[in-house]
Write a protein that holds these residues in place. Structure first.
Motif, short mmCIF file in Angstrom:
data_model
loop_
_atom_site.label_atom_id
_atom_site.label_comp_id
_atom_site.label_asym_id
_atom_site.label_seq_id
_atom_site.Cartn_x
_atom_site.Cartn_y
_atom_site.Cartn_z
N GLU A 1 0.49 -0.79 0.04
CA GLU A 1 -0.58 -0.22 0.17
C GLU A 1 0.58 1.45 0.31
O GLU A 1 0.59 2.10 -0.87
N LEU A 2 2.17 0.99 0.79
CA LEU A 2 2.67 2.32 0.43
C LEU A 2 3.57 2.43 -0.83
O LEU A 2 3.97 3.53 -1.16
N ARG A 3 3.78 1.17 -1.38
CA ARG A 3 4.46 1.16 -2.79
C ARG A 3 3.40 2.12 -3.86
O ARG A 3 4.10 2.17 -4.37
N ILE A 4 1.83 1.62 -3.75
CA ILE A 4 1.07 1.91 -4.76
C ILE A 4 1.13 3.31 -4.80
O ILE A 4 1.80 4.18 -6.29
N SER A 5 1.29 4.19 -3.49
CA SER A 5 1.21 5.68 -3.80
C SER A 5 3.21 6.19 -4.23
O SER A 5 2.98 6.83 -5.31
N LEU A 6 3.82 5.79 -4.04
CA LEU A 6 4.94 5.80 -4.06
C LEU A 6 5.61 6.09 -5.05
O LEU A 6 6.08 6.39 -6.22
N GLU A 7 5.26 4.38 -5.57
CA GLU A 7 6.02 4.37 -6.92
C GLU A 7 4.60 4.41 -8.49
O GLU A 7 5.42 4.43 -9.18
N SER A 8 3.88 4.62 -8.24
CA SER A 8 2.76 5.41 -9.18
C SER A 8 3.16 6.82 -9.25
O SER A 8 3.14 6.63 -10.90
N GLU A 9 3.60 7.40 -8.93
CA GLU A 9 4.18 8.70 -8.70
C GLU A 9 5.79 8.53 -9.31
O GLU A 9 6.23 9.45 -10.63
N ALA A 10 6.54 7.98 -9.21
CA ALA A 10 7.80 7.52 -9.83
C ALA A 10 7.33 7.01 -10.84
O ALA A 10 8.44 7.52 -11.75
N ALA A 11 6.72 6.37 -11.36
CA ALA A 11 6.11 5.72 -13.19
C ALA A 11 6.05 6.95 -13.58
O ALA A 11 6.17 7.00 -15.14
N ALA A 12 4.62 8.06 -13.18
CA ALA A 12 5.16 9.17 -14.06
C ALA A 12 6.22 10.31 -14.33
O ALA A 12 5.93 9.71 -15.68
N LEU A 13 7.04 10.33 -13.18
CA LEU A 13 8.19 10.94 -13.42
C LEU A 13 9.17 10.63 -14.28
O LEU A 13 9.71 11.43 -15.35
N ALA A 14 9.11 9.20 -13.71
CA ALA A 14 10.52 8.41 -15.45
C ALA A 14 9.28 8.64 -16.66
O ALA A 14 10.20 7.80 -17.85
N ALA A 15 8.27 8.97 -16.36
CA ALA A 15 7.66 8.90 -18.34
C ALA A 15 7.80 10.26 -18.51
O ALA A 15 8.15 9.87 -19.81
N GLN A 16 8.12 11.16 -17.51
CA GLN A 16 8.61 12.06 -18.54
C GLN A 16 9.82 12.86 -18.78
O GLN A 16 10.61 13.39 -19.45
N ARG A 17 10.17 11.97 -18.01
CA ARG A 17 12.19 12.35 -17.87
C ARG A 17 13.23 10.93 -18.44
O ARG A 17 14.26 11.10 -18.64
N ARG A 18 11.81 10.39 -18.65
CA ARG A 18 13.54 8.91 -19.06
C ARG A 18 13.81 9.68 -19.72
O ARG A 18 13.71 10.23 -21.10
N SER A 19 15.30 8.76 -20.10
CA SER A 19 16.23 8.53 -21.83
C SER A 19 16.36 7.18 -22.23
O SER A 19 16.15 6.19 -21.83
N GLY A 20 16.95 7.45 -23.45
CA GLY A 20 17.60 6.22 -23.50
C GLY A 20 17.81 5.14 -22.89
O GLY A 20 17.85 3.87 -23.27
N GLU A 21 18.94 5.60 -22.60
CA GLU A 21 19.93 5.06 -21.58
C GLU A 21 19.33 4.04 -20.49
O GLU A 21 19.01 3.13 -19.96
N SER A 22 18.05 5.09 -19.66
CA SER A 22 16.91 4.86 -18.70
C SER A 22 15.85 3.13 -19.35
O SER A 22 16.38 2.34 -18.77
N LEU A 23 15.71 3.57 -20.70
CA LEU A 23 14.43 3.37 -20.99
C LEU A 23 15.03 1.45 -21.52
O LEU A 23 14.94 0.11 -21.29
N ALA A 24 16.33 1.44 -21.63
CA ALA A 24 17.79 0.29 -21.98
C ALA A 24 17.96 -0.46 -20.75
O ALA A 24 18.03 -1.72 -21.46
#
Length: 252
Positions: free
Chosen positions: A115-138
Motif C-alpha cells: 500500500e505504501l509502494r502504490i502511492s510512491l511508485e505510481s508517482e515514480a512511474a509518472a515522473l519516469a515517463a516525463q524524464r526517461r532517457s534512452g539509457e534508462s529505457l534500455a
C-alpha cells in the motif's frame, strides 16, 4: 557458507560452500555494525572501498551497495560522493522511519508495504515517463528481458523483478526514489517472503507471466512518455499484487 569476518580477523582459506543469497546483505550489515560498535571502525574513519568489500565478503557489488544503504539508513555511515563512505558518530536516538526484516513477518505486513509502494511508485512511474532517457529505457528493458528468462528457467525472478522497479525509480532523475528502493531492497517483492507464485491457483508460470505483462504495460507507457498511463499501469500492477497476495493468503 563462508562466515562473515570482522576487519580484525584474517580470512581462513576454506573450500567454496553454497550461499544463501537472501542472507548476504544482513550478514554484511551485521559484520560492519559489529566493527563500528566494537571500535574497529571509529567515527570519521573511511570504510574499505566497494571493491575491497566485494573481495572480503565474496559477494556482488549490488549486495555491497544494498548493505551500505542500510547502514546509511541506520545513521552509522555517510557517503561523501567522490570521496568515500565514512563512519558517523553514534546518534542519541534511533531514526524515526525504519523498515526492518522483521517487519515483513506476515502477509498483512507485506500488504501494508504494498500500500505504501502504490502511492510512491505510481508517482515514480509518472515522473519516469516525463524524464526517461534512452539509457534508462534500455536498462528497464534489460531488466524485463532478465525477468522473462528467469521465469522460464524455473526461478522466482526476484532479482530481476526488483531491478525493474529500481530502474523505474532511477529514471525519475530524483535520487530519493532510488535511495528508498535501495534501502528497502528485494524484501519489497512479496515472493521474497511468501510463496505467492508457487501457491497461485493458475500455477507458477502463468502467475509470473501475468506479472511480466503488467511490467511491460508500465514500460510501454514510460516509453511513450505518457505520465498518466504510466501512473495507472504501476498502480494497477501493485494493486493486483496486493489482491493476488490476499487471495493466496486469506488470513491477510
Amino acid at each position: 557458507m563462508n562466515s562473515v569476518k570482522t576487519l580484525g580477523e584474517e580470512a581462513a582459506a576454506e573450500p567454496p560452500r553454497a550461499r544463501r543469497p537472501r542472507g548476504l546483505v544482513p550478514e554484511i550489515v551485521a559484520s560492519l555494525e559489529t566493527d563500528i560498535r566494537e571500535g574497529r571502525l571509529v567515527p570519521g574513519q573511511k570504510l574499505p572501498t566497494e571493491s575491497e568489500l566485494v573481495g572480503r565478503f565474496d559477494v556482488s557489488r549490488t549486495v555491497v551497495r544494498e548493505a551500505i544503504s542500510r547502514l546509511q539508513a541506520s545513521g552509522l555511515v555517510e557517503t561523501r560522493h567522490g570521496i568515500g563512505t565514512f563512519v558517523m558518530a553514534p546518534r542519541a536516538v534511533e531514526p524515526i522511519f525504519r523498515i526492518a526484516p522483521e517487519d515483513f513477518a506476515t502477509a498483512s505486513d507485506v500488504i501494508e508495504l504494498l500500500e505504501l509502494r502504490i502511492s510512491l511508485e505510481s508517482e515514480a512511474a509518472a515522473l519516469a515517463a516525463q524524464r526517461r532517457s534512452g539509457e534508462s529505457l534500455a536498462a528497464m528493458a534489460a531488466a524485463l528481458a532478465g525477468f522473462n528468462v528467469a521465469i522460464h528457467a524455473d526461478s522466482d525472478a526476484v532479482p530481476s523483478d526488483f531491478l525493474f522497479h529500481m530502474e523505474v525509480a532511477r529514471a525519475t532523475g530524483n535520487r530519493h526514489f532510488a535511495d528508498l528502493m535501495t534501502y528497502l531492497g528485494t524484501m519489497i517483492i512479496p515472493r521474497t517472503r511468501l510463496k505467492t507464485a508457487a501457491s497461485a491457483p493458475e500455477g507458477r508460470l502463468p502467475y509470473l507471466e501475468r506479472v511480466h505483462h503488467e511490467h511491460e504495460n508500465i514500460l510501454d507507457a514510460i516509453r511513450r512518455q505518457d505520465p498518466e498511463a504510466a501512473r495507472a499501469a504501476m498502480r494497477t500492477h501493485l494493486s493486483n499484487s496486493r489482491e493476488r497476495l490476499r487471495r493466496a493468503q486469506p488470513e491477510a
